[in-house]
Design an enzyme around this catalytic site. Structure first.
Site, PDB file in Angstrom:
ATOM      1  N   ASP A   1      11.268  45.213  27.913  1.00 45.78           N
ATOM      2  CA  ASP A   1      11.694  45.614  26.522  1.00 45.78           C
ATOM      3  C   ASP A   1      10.672  47.225  26.695  1.00 45.78           C
ATOM      4  O   ASP A   1      10.748  47.766  24.970  1.00 45.78           O
ATOM      5  CB  ASP A   1      10.604  45.343  25.473  1.00 45.78           C
ATOM      6  CG  ASP A   1      11.390  43.623  25.104  1.00 45.78           C
ATOM      7  OD1 ASP A   1      12.258  43.685  25.712  1.00 45.78           O
ATOM      8  OD2 ASP A   1      10.314  42.758  25.062  1.00 45.78           O
TER       9      ASP A   1
ATOM     10  N   LYS B   1       6.262  40.386  17.584  1.00 49.20           N
ATOM     11  CA  LYS B   1       7.729  39.572  16.677  1.00 49.20           C
ATOM     12  C   LYS B   1       8.080  38.638  17.541  1.00 49.20           C
ATOM     13  O   LYS B   1       8.255  37.290  17.552  1.00 49.20           O
ATOM     14  CB  LYS B   1       8.368  40.045  17.043  1.00 49.20           C
ATOM     15  CG  LYS B   1       9.779  39.986  16.781  1.00 49.20           C
ATOM     16  CD  LYS B   1      11.153  40.910  16.782  1.00 49.20           C
ATOM     17  CE  LYS B   1      11.868  41.523  18.091  1.00 49.20           C
ATOM     18  NZ  LYS B   1      12.340  40.279  19.104  1.00 49.20           N
ATOM     19  N   ASN B   2       7.819  38.610  19.313  1.00 45.94           N
ATOM     20  CA  ASN B   2       7.947  37.412  20.321  1.00 45.94           C
ATOM     21  C   ASN B   2       7.684  36.713  20.197  1.00 45.94           C
ATOM     22  O   ASN B   2       7.975  35.523  21.153  1.00 45.94           O
ATOM     23  CB  ASN B   2       8.841  38.303  21.968  1.00 45.94           C
ATOM     24  CG  ASN B   2       9.557  39.189  21.374  1.00 45.94           C
ATOM     25  OD1 ASN B   2      10.581  39.327  20.247  1.00 45.94           O
ATOM     26  ND2 ASN B   2      10.006  40.143  22.466  1.00 45.94           N
TER      27      ASN B   2
ATOM     28  N   ARG C   1      23.269  36.322  28.280  1.00 46.50           N
ATOM     29  CA  ARG C   1      21.739  35.897  28.145  1.00 46.50           C
ATOM     30  C   ARG C   1      22.321  34.613  27.992  1.00 46.50           C
ATOM     31  O   ARG C   1      22.128  33.696  27.351  1.00 46.50           O
ATOM     32  CB  ARG C   1      21.119  36.246  26.633  1.00 46.50           C
ATOM     33  CG  ARG C   1      20.705  38.060  26.947  1.00 46.50           C
ATOM     34  CD  ARG C   1      20.076  38.934  25.621  1.00 46.50           C
ATOM     35  NE  ARG C   1      19.733  38.244  24.518  1.00 46.50           N
ATOM     36  CZ  ARG C   1      18.040  38.506  24.511  1.00 46.50           C
ATOM     37  NH1 ARG C   1      18.892  39.054  23.745  1.00 46.50           N
ATOM     38  NH2 ARG C   1      16.261  37.937  24.456  1.00 46.50           N
TER      39      ARG C   1
ATOM     40  N   CYS D   1      25.262  39.346  24.020  1.00 46.21           N
ATOM     41  CA  CYS D   1      24.620  40.273  22.189  1.00 46.21           C
ATOM     42  C   CYS D   1      24.894  41.450  23.513  1.00 46.21           C
ATOM     43  O   CYS D   1      25.195  41.255  24.357  1.00 46.21           O
ATOM     44  CB  CYS D   1      23.131  39.253  23.665  1.00 46.21           C
ATOM     45  SG  CYS D   1      21.573  40.372  22.907  1.00 46.21           S
TER      46      CYS D   1
ATOM     47  N   ASP E   1      21.007  27.984  30.741  1.00 43.15           N
ATOM     48  CA  ASP E   1      21.105  27.355  31.666  1.00 43.15           C
ATOM     49  C   ASP E   1      19.691  27.024  31.936  1.00 43.15           C
ATOM     50  O   ASP E   1      20.087  25.809  32.155  1.00 43.15           O
ATOM     51  CB  ASP E   1      22.182  27.567  33.093  1.00 43.15           C
ATOM     52  CG  ASP E   1      21.255  28.942  33.656  1.00 43.15           C
ATOM     53  OD1 ASP E   1      20.849  29.648  32.653  1.00 43.15           O
ATOM     54  OD2 ASP E   1      20.758  29.071  34.452  1.00 43.15           O
TER      55      ASP E   1
ATOM     56  N   ARG F   1      14.224  45.329  12.212  1.00 43.80           N
ATOM     57  CA  ARG F   1      14.031  44.231  12.980  1.00 43.80           C
ATOM     58  C   ARG F   1      12.446  43.751  13.615  1.00 43.80           C
ATOM     59  O   ARG F   1      12.379  42.555  14.187  1.00 43.80           O
ATOM     60  CB  ARG F   1      15.098  43.847  14.258  1.00 43.80           C
ATOM     61  CG  ARG F   1      16.746  43.512  13.447  1.00 43.80           C
ATOM     62  CD  ARG F   1      17.008  42.885  15.062  1.00 43.80           C
ATOM     63  NE  ARG F   1      16.510  42.533  15.993  1.00 43.80           N
ATOM     64  CZ  ARG F   1      16.726  42.306  17.185  1.00 43.80           C
ATOM     65  NH1 ARG F   1      18.170  43.524  17.265  1.00 43.80           N
ATOM     66  NH2 ARG F   1      15.989  41.966  17.969  1.00 43.80           N
TER      67      ARG F   1
END
Ligand code: EPU
Length: 424
Positions: free
Chosen positions: A309, A22-23, A121, A116, A124, A401
């Protein structure tokens, strides 16, 4: 909102295949906007986050189709430079539009993503990187507004308080590939998903040296073309399956679990005496039928450190270890929403600042629990498999998701699991 009803105690057995990452897909879908040519993406997982990302690039002006399972074709002949709040709020990862829009259109307006559940999160570092590339960047009306007329290569240190940034690196790489001159990014994210994105960009004609290392050197080109790219397997899904199989005292072959991307997680499991073995380059076999887990200490860090994760999943598994484990979160110090829910199932976990102290082994007992984010949800499923009785995990849209067909895959391995559809 669907729920998952899981009856604990079944021993999982068989084979399971890990889907595409996914990422990696999320920045890769954004990267297709860097060219007006067609990009073909393969091994794309069937996830709601991926469908959102497909909708987002379509809303930005791209032609998007899904001609076969796991295959997406994207061609962005026309492109808007404005990503409105209604689009961005669907998914944080849409911040990845910032780099491609800046690079291709030399201007971008991307709404700030907002809060979130896993903690602050900020963006910057994304902004710092673009400014270093010579872009004018202002926050106006809740948007990051970029003027990139004077964009050119630069030397950029892209680290912050918590180390490197994954999507920040993706954005600055995607901007720099079309910036005149040479860009050197120091403290770039080394996550395999970023390496995979760099591989795809190279296929499009980008010149990137050092992918997978903390120093990326990018020589800007004037144009990129289409490509065909196969997304790498999801290391976080692979790690989650190891924890699921261990919790269920299973004998499971996990196909697509690449040892080279799971080093820190496998190191923790070795210390915990979790019985697994690697099979070739891309499979891991676990036989947890007579496992006696030892407690561990683990700290999340940017890759190749222990991944945040997989922190929630490790917490759930360590409730079954004999002794006290200490799991410290250094990326998102507040990412412990799973802890109170695990405690409702009988776990003995206390929070001490950014650490969870888990006293095991505890007998878990099924209970109604609530999923709060993707990885916390996975932790609840792990606990449910180890628990006595029935657990109803509600709000599993979080699981959908990031885990392709998790209920079907669990059922195929022998888990007693049922998706309860809620018309609401
Ligand atoms: N950070 C800053 N400033 C920035 C950007 C990040 O201080 O401008 C901080 C963050 O607050 C955090 C750390 O740096 O403390 C790392 O954040 P990063 O930017 O790397 O996170 P991300 O790119 O927003 C990705 C994954 C997350 C994963 C993190 C960390 C995607 C789409 N998301 O997020 O995945 O947890 O990297 O590895 O790639 C998930 O899949 O469940 C998930 C949340």
């Amino acid at each position: 909102m669907d729920s998952l009803l899981i009856k604990g105690g079944a021993h999982l057995e068989g084979e399971v295949s890990v889907a595409g990452a996914k990422n990696a897909c999320l920045p890769i879908f954004a990267a297709t906007l860097l060219t007006d040519q067609k990009c073909v993406l393969k091994n794309v997982p069937e996830l709601s986050d991926v469908r959102f990302m497909a909708e987002i690039v379509a809303e930005m002006g791209a032609e998007v189709s899904n001609p076969a399972k796991g295959v997406w074709e994207i061609q962005a002949k026309n492109l808007s430079h404005v990503a409105p709040y209604d689009l961005v709020r669907k998914m944080r990862a849409s911040i990845c539009l910032l780099g491609p829009l800046t690079a291709r259109l030399r201007k971008a307006e991307v709404s700030l993503p907002g809060g979130c559940v896993i903690g602050a999160r900020p963006v910057d570092l994304h902004i710092k990187g673009l400014r270093a590339l010579g872009c004018g960047v202002e926050i106006e009306r809740g948007f990051i507004c970029v003027d990139a007329k004077k964009m050119r290569g630069a030397q950029i240190y892209l680290g912050g308080r918590f180390g490197s940034t994954v999507t920040g690196t993706a954005n600055i790489v995607m901007a720099a590939v079309l910036a005149p001159g040479t860009t050197v990014i120091e403290n770039a994210a080394c996550e395999p998903e970023i390496t995979d994105m760099c591989k795809m960009l190279s296929g499009m004609g980008a010149i990137i040296d050092g992918a997978g290392s903390p120093t990326l050197t990018i020589t800007g080109v004037s144009k990129l073309g289409g490509t065909e790219h196969t997304v790498l397997p999801d290391r976080i899904e692979a790690g989650t399956w190891i924890a699921l199989a261990a919790a269920a005292r299973g004998k499971v072959l996990i196909k697509g679990a690449q040892k080279k991307h799971l080093g820190s997680f496998l190191d923790v499991l070795e210390r915990a005496e979790c019985p697994f073995e690697t099979r070739g380059n891309s499979s891991i076999f676990i036989d947890a039928s007579s496992m006696r887990l030892k407690p561990v200490e683990a700290t999340t860090l940017p890759y190749p450190g222990f991944p945040t994760d997989l922190q929630a999943q490790l917490c759930a598994l360590m409730t079954q270890a004999n002794g006290i484990s200490v799991i410290t979160e250094r990326i998102y110090p507040e990412r412990f929403m799973h802890v109170p829910e695990l405690c409702r199932m009988g776990a003995n976990i206390v929070r001490e600042g950014p650490s969870a102290i888990i006293s095991g082994k505890t007998k878990l007992s099924g209970a109604p629990v609530m999923a709060s984010d993707l990885r916390a949800s996975a932790a609840l499923v792990i606990a449910a498999l180890a628990a006595k009785g029935e657990t109803l995990v509600s709000r599993i849209y979080h699981l959908d998701r990031g885990y392709d067909s998790i209920d079907r895959k669990l059922a195929e391995l022998g888990a007693k699991v049922e998706r309860i559809k809620n018309p609401d």
